[in-house]
Every structure is written in C-alpha cells, then in structure tokens.
Write a protein that holds these residues in place. Structure first.
Motif, mmCIF file in Angstrom:
data_model
loop_
_atom_site.group_PDB
_atom_site.id
_atom_site.type_symbol
_atom_site.label_atom_id
_atom_site.label_comp_id
_atom_site.label_asym_id
_atom_site.label_seq_id
_atom_site.Cartn_x
_atom_site.Cartn_y
_atom_site.Cartn_z
ATOM 1 N N GLY A 125 -9.470 4.269 -2.552
ATOM 2 C CA GLY A 125 -10.298 5.374 -2.078
ATOM 3 C C GLY A 125 -9.662 6.109 -0.917
ATOM 4 O O GLY A 125 -8.600 5.723 -0.413
ATOM 5 N N PRO A 126 -10.325 7.193 -0.475
ATOM 6 C CA PRO A 126 -9.792 8.001 0.617
ATOM 7 C C PRO A 126 -9.978 7.317 1.979
ATOM 8 O O PRO A 126 -10.957 6.599 2.195
ATOM 9 C CB PRO A 126 -10.588 9.297 0.530
ATOM 10 C CG PRO A 126 -11.851 8.935 -0.167
ATOM 11 C CD PRO A 126 -11.530 7.764 -1.053
ATOM 12 N N VAL A 127 -8.991 7.526 2.862
ATOM 13 C CA VAL A 127 -9.021 7.005 4.230
ATOM 14 C C VAL A 127 -8.445 8.065 5.157
ATOM 15 O O VAL A 127 -7.685 8.935 4.732
ATOM 16 C CB VAL A 127 -8.199 5.698 4.368
ATOM 17 C CG1 VAL A 127 -8.810 4.569 3.560
ATOM 18 C CG2 VAL A 127 -6.747 5.914 3.988
ATOM 19 N N GLU A 128 -8.810 7.984 6.421
ATOM 20 C CA GLU A 128 -8.159 8.826 7.428
ATOM 21 C C GLU A 128 -6.893 8.091 7.848
ATOM 22 O O GLU A 128 -6.938 6.920 8.221
ATOM 23 C CB GLU A 128 -9.081 9.076 8.622
ATOM 24 C CG GLU A 128 -10.236 10.003 8.281
ATOM 25 C CD GLU A 128 -9.769 11.357 7.732
ATOM 26 O OE1 GLU A 128 -8.953 12.024 8.398
ATOM 27 O OE2 GLU A 128 -10.204 11.731 6.631
ATOM 28 N N SER A 130 -5.980 10.653 3.282
ATOM 29 C CA SER A 130 -5.036 10.126 2.300
ATOM 30 C C SER A 130 -5.783 9.209 1.350
ATOM 31 O O SER A 130 -6.870 8.730 1.661
ATOM 32 C CB SER A 130 -3.931 9.329 2.994
ATOM 33 O OG SER A 130 -3.159 10.155 3.820
ATOM 34 N N ASN A 131 -5.174 8.968 0.208
ATOM 35 C CA ASN A 131 -5.691 7.948 -0.695
ATOM 36 C C ASN A 131 -4.997 6.637 -0.378
ATOM 37 O O ASN A 131 -3.791 6.609 -0.112
ATOM 38 C CB ASN A 131 -5.456 8.329 -2.157
ATOM 39 C CG ASN A 131 -6.484 9.314 -2.651
ATOM 40 O OD1 ASN A 131 -7.657 9.231 -2.294
ATOM 41 N ND2 ASN A 131 -6.053 10.245 -3.482
ATOM 42 N N ASP A 132 -5.756 5.556 -0.382
ATOM 43 C CA ASP A 132 -5.219 4.219 -0.177
ATOM 44 C C ASP A 132 -5.039 3.586 -1.555
ATOM 45 O O ASP A 132 -6.011 3.284 -2.242
ATOM 46 C CB ASP A 132 -6.186 3.398 0.682
ATOM 47 C CG ASP A 132 -5.673 2.000 1.004
ATOM 48 O OD1 ASP A 132 -4.552 1.645 0.585
ATOM 49 O OD2 ASP A 132 -6.417 1.258 1.683
ATOM 50 N N TRP A 133 -3.771 3.444 -1.970
ATOM 51 C CA TRP A 133 -3.418 2.796 -3.232
ATOM 52 C C TRP A 133 -2.825 1.443 -2.900
ATOM 53 O O TRP A 133 -2.083 1.304 -1.920
ATOM 54 C CB TRP A 133 -2.366 3.624 -3.964
ATOM 55 C CG TRP A 133 -2.840 4.928 -4.506
ATOM 56 C CD1 TRP A 133 -2.887 6.136 -3.860
ATOM 57 C CD2 TRP A 133 -3.299 5.179 -5.836
ATOM 58 N NE1 TRP A 133 -3.356 7.102 -4.708
ATOM 59 C CE2 TRP A 133 -3.614 6.555 -5.929
ATOM 60 C CE3 TRP A 133 -3.467 4.382 -6.972
ATOM 61 C CZ2 TRP A 133 -4.077 7.144 -7.084
ATOM 62 C CZ3 TRP A 133 -3.932 4.959 -8.133
ATOM 63 C CH2 TRP A 133 -4.239 6.331 -8.188
ATOM 64 N N ARG A 134 -3.108 0.425 -3.710
ATOM 65 C CA ARG A 134 -2.662 -0.922 -3.398
ATOM 66 C C ARG A 134 -2.227 -1.678 -4.648
ATOM 67 O O ARG A 134 -2.820 -1.528 -5.720
ATOM 68 C CB ARG A 134 -3.810 -1.684 -2.721
ATOM 69 C CG ARG A 134 -3.458 -3.078 -2.295
ATOM 70 C CD ARG A 134 -4.608 -3.751 -1.593
ATOM 71 N NE ARG A 134 -5.568 -4.247 -2.582
ATOM 72 C CZ ARG A 134 -6.706 -4.840 -2.286
ATOM 73 N NH1 ARG A 134 -7.065 -4.986 -1.016
ATOM 74 N NH2 ARG A 134 -7.514 -5.256 -3.233
ATOM 75 N N VAL A 135 -1.198 -2.527 -4.458
ATOM 76 C CA VAL A 135 -0.767 -3.491 -5.472
ATOM 77 C C VAL A 135 -0.939 -4.874 -4.866
ATOM 78 O O VAL A 135 -0.513 -5.118 -3.730
ATOM 79 C CB VAL A 135 0.707 -3.286 -5.872
ATOM 80 C CG1 VAL A 135 1.207 -4.431 -6.738
ATOM 81 C CG2 VAL A 135 0.905 -1.969 -6.581
ATOM 82 N N HIS A 169 0.835 -1.203 0.000
ATOM 83 C CA HIS A 169 0.000 0.000 0.000
ATOM 84 C C HIS A 169 0.869 1.253 0.000
ATOM 85 O O HIS A 169 1.974 1.257 0.534
ATOM 86 C CB HIS A 169 -0.859 0.056 1.269
ATOM 87 C CG HIS A 169 -1.965 -0.935 1.312
ATOM 88 N ND1 HIS A 169 -3.272 -0.595 1.091
ATOM 89 C CD2 HIS A 169 -1.956 -2.262 1.572
ATOM 90 C CE1 HIS A 169 -4.033 -1.678 1.208
ATOM 91 N NE2 HIS A 169 -3.255 -2.699 1.505
ATOM 92 N N ALA A 170 0.331 2.319 -0.561
ATOM 93 C CA ALA A 170 0.889 3.669 -0.444
ATOM 94 C C ALA A 170 -0.258 4.575 -0.021
ATOM 95 O O ALA A 170 -1.407 4.366 -0.430
ATOM 96 C CB ALA A 170 1.482 4.136 -1.764
ATOM 97 N N PHE A 171 0.044 5.569 0.796
ATOM 98 C CA PHE A 171 -0.988 6.435 1.362
ATOM 99 C C PHE A 171 -0.683 7.922 1.163
ATOM 100 O O PHE A 171 -0.566 8.675 2.131
ATOM 101 C CB PHE A 171 -1.145 6.147 2.862
ATOM 102 C CG PHE A 171 -1.571 4.750 3.184
ATOM 103 C CD1 PHE A 171 -2.901 4.385 3.139
ATOM 104 C CD2 PHE A 171 -0.626 3.785 3.536
ATOM 105 C CE1 PHE A 171 -3.300 3.082 3.449
ATOM 106 C CE2 PHE A 171 -1.017 2.488 3.847
ATOM 107 C CZ PHE A 171 -2.354 2.139 3.801
ATOM 108 N N PRO A 172 -0.579 8.383 -0.077
ATOM 109 C CA PRO A 172 -0.330 9.816 -0.276
ATOM 110 C C PRO A 172 -1.572 10.633 0.086
ATOM 111 O O PRO A 172 -2.705 10.162 -0.082
ATOM 112 C CB PRO A 172 -0.023 9.920 -1.767
ATOM 113 C CG PRO A 172 -0.750 8.763 -2.377
ATOM 114 C CD PRO A 172 -0.693 7.666 -1.348
#
Length: 172
Positions: A146-149, A160-165, A123-126
């Motif tokens: 999607g967005p997360v706190e 932040s946005n939660d991006w995942r591979v 995950h990345a959380f920019p």
C-alpha cells in the motif's frame, strides 16, 4: 513482458570504473522521480558509497549475452517500521527501457538479497505516480502493501507504494 524473457541480465558488482553509469543515470529524465539530478560532488560521493555498500551490494546490470551495460540496481539496509529490512532501487538507461530488463534485474537482486541472508524482507518504494517502476515490482514478484509517505531524497517527502518480497518464503 509476455512470460517469455527474450533477454537475460547479469548483475556485476559495482566497481571503480562504473562512475560513467552514475553520470548517465543523473539526467533529468532518469531522476524525475528521485528529486532531480545531483551535483558532480554528490555523484562522486555516491560512487564511493556504491563501491562500499555493506551489508548489501550495488550492481551494474548487463545483458547476459553481449555484456552491454543497461543500468544499475542494488540492495542495502534500511530501518523501516519496527526493524531493519533490505531496500532496493534501480535505473535502466532510456535506450533499454520497455524490454523487461528492470524486472529481470529485480528478480536477480531478490536472489542476491535472499542469498545474503540477514533480513526477511526486501522492499521497493516507487512513487505512486511512477507506473513503470510499480510494474517492475509487480512483474518481479513483489507484493503491494500500500501507499506510504516516504522520504527521498532527504527532506523531500512523497507518497510511494511499499512493495515487499518475503525472502524466507520459498523461491518462486
């Protein structure tokens, strides 16, 4: 990036001699989305952690042809939702930004996390207000969940946005 990668990068394991890079990355410009610069004491502690990240690893990012240092990236364990995942984060020095190097490094760190095994997801959380890092995630093949706190640094909550591979999916 237009689909052709003019410059390649390589990841070099973080070492004792890389403290200068933490200092360079500690400017107000580089830490704007991370809660601001840290004290020298906190940087020294971070430097020691970077040398000992396990499981996971921190790296200095170099241009493959010249060996010139352009930034840092890594992956480490994080408790997220209902399990343990890998998390990643990066920083590219200002004079090297805008050249696709962060996305190239992110693709390399995906390969490293996949090779390390252990966890299915990276995950990345920019921050939602950080278009450059969100673009890195998109260009590196992450999927936007999607967005997360998100809390970072400790005590500082932001959207932040939660991006995942999915590291178990076939490499693309």
């Amino acid at each position: 990036m237009d689909g052709t990668e003019a410059e390649r990068v390589r990841l070099v394991a973080w070492s004792e001699g890389d403290f200068w890079l933490l200092q360079r990355n500690n400017s107000p410009e580089m830490t704007e989305h991370l809660g601001g610069p840290e004290s020298e004491e906190k940087l020294a502690a971070r430097h020691l952690r970077y040398q000992e990240v396990e499981p996971g690893r921190m790296y200095r990012v170099e241009l493959a042809e010249s060996g010139e240092t352009v930034g840092s990236i890594g992956f480490w364990e994080k408790e997220w939702r209902d399990g343990t995942v890998w998390e990643t984060g990066w920083g590219v020095l200002p004079e090297f930004q805008g050249r696709g190097l962060a996305a190239a490094a992110a693709r390399e760190v995906v390969r490293a996390a996949r090779a390390a095994g252990l966890h299915q997801y990276l995950h990345a959380f920019p921050g939602v207000d950080h278009p450059a890092s969100n673009a890195v995630c998109r260009k590196a093949g992450f999927t936007l969940l999607g967005p997360v706190e998100f809390e970072y640094p400790k005590g500082h909550w932001a959207t932040s946005n939660d991006w995942r591979v999915d590291l178990r999916a076939a490499a693309g």
